[in-house]
Design a protein around this motif. Structure first.
Motif: not given
Length: 376
Positions: A207-209, A235-244, A267-273, A297-305
């Motif tokens: 996931l992180q790779l 730099s403004y695109i980094y605000f996409a992190y808000a969705f995470g 969540a992984i399917v969303l990452l792929m899409a 990604f952040f949904s999948a990561h939090s559940l994996t953790a």
């Protein structure tokens, strides 16, 4: 503390195009500022995690913040790229003080009724830190200079340190561990023999790779034709992190209702899409794609953790540490090992790779489990 450490960790990512020009290095060499920082972090997690179990939590959090901030000073003063790499390695090592101690501190010092909420907030602020660090350095570097962006981060770090001195409560429920380092290593060895945990650790790497690879080369993609964007615009695109930030706690709620594996697969399917959406040379689609990537990604990561503590029968602390190590191994790989793919196959190749690897990994694991008759 979480916001600053993650901001410092990702601060160099938007600066990679500037570093390649100013120091005359290749894209792969410039990306070492990310991966070598992660290697230092991994070593620090193991060593400082051991000592934080014996010497306390808050001292490591405070010291980590101060040293991380101070290491920015020689970084913006030097004219040697090799020195920057050495400093980033040291910075990664000291950053681990916060990451190794923070969750343990939360679990020990915060009331059980609200500890889950506190943990979710901590993870959400990790996302905030990654967003903040990328935006600040990219924006300031384009408007003024990359050195000024690091100066500002250093100042913020010192302010956070003094804030912690007065605000962070002392550890009152900390119980020093009497285990030897040999016992700790035995715990690590036990987890590495657990197939279920190995699958989880592998998913953390994958996931992180892919996530890091997509972010690392975004500035190169958007500063080139046909976009020709500046770093402050990117730099403004980094605000996409808000969705995470939204996705991690939302995934926890949905997993409690519908099951962790089902929600994680979605969540992984969303990452792929999200990765696939970025392939067309259209800026609006790229922005939308990155919003979907962060949500997935952040949904999948939090559940994996979260699944680590379920799969580990004992030595849960060392199991969580191993997941963090695998997570940051994926970050190091995503920063540097994907460079040849970027140089050979370009953005389309990188996006297709990032879209396919996580879902292929999950499908192969499920196929293997079915053949062995494992319930899932």
């Amino acid at each position: 503390a979480s916001v600053f450490i993650l901001a410092a960790m990702y601060a160099m990512q938007p600066l990679l195009p500037i570093l390649t020009k100013q120091f005359g290095v290749s894209v792969a060499t410039a990306s070492l500022t990310m991966s070598i920082n992660t290697i230092g972090l991994i070593i620090g997690l193991i060593i400082l995690g051991f000592y934080s179990d014996r010497l306390g939590r808050s001292v490591f959090v405070k010291t980590s913040i101060l040293l991380t901030a101070l290491l920015f000073i020689p970084m913006f003063l030097t004219h040697s790229f090799a020195v920057i790499l050495a400093l980033r390695f040291l910075q990664g090592f000291v950053m681990a003080g916060v990451l190794a101690a923070a969750l343990a501190y939360i679990n020990e010092e915060i009331h059980g009724r609200v500890v889950s909420m506190a943990t979710a907030l901590y993870i959400s602020f990790n996302s905030t830190g990654g967003m903040f660090g990328r935006f600040v350095t990219g924006y300031i570097a384009e408007r003024w200079s990359w050195e000024l962006s690091l100066q500002l981060l250093g100042i913020i770090g010192v302010v956070v340190f003094f804030m912690l001195l007065f605000v962070l409560p002392k550890s009152t429920n900390f119980q020093p561990s009497t285990e030897t380092i040999r016992k700790d290593m035995e715990g690590f060895g036990f987890h590495l023999k657990n197939p279920a945990l190995l699958i989880v650790f592998g998913l953390g790497i994958v996931l992180q790779l892919c996530f890091t690879g997509m972010w690392t080369f975004l500035p190169f993609h958007l500063t080139a034709s046909p976009f020709l964007l500046t770093l402050d615009e990117i730099s403004y695109i980094y605000f996409a992190y808000a969705f995470g930030i939204i996705g991690a706690p939302l995934a926890g709620v949905l997993a409690a209702k519908y099951g962790l594996r089902k929600v994680r697969l979605i969540a992984i399917v969303l990452l792929m899409a999200g990765c696939l959406i970025t392939i067309p040379m259209k800026l609006p689609l790229i922005v939308i794609g990155y919003c979907v990537i962060c949500l997935g990604f952040f949904s999948a990561h939090s559940l994996t953790a979260a699944s680590v503590s379920k799969e580990a029968t004992h030595h849960k602390g060392s199991a969580s540490s191993l997941y963090l190590v695998s997570y940051y191994v994926g970050m190091a790989a995503g920063s540097t090992l994907t460079s040849p793919l970027w140089e050979v196959a370009g953005w389309t190749g990188l996006a297709l790779f990032s879209a396919s690897v996580p879902i292929v990994y999950v499908l192969l694991i499920r196929l293997r489990q079915r053949k062995l008759g494992v319930a899932h």
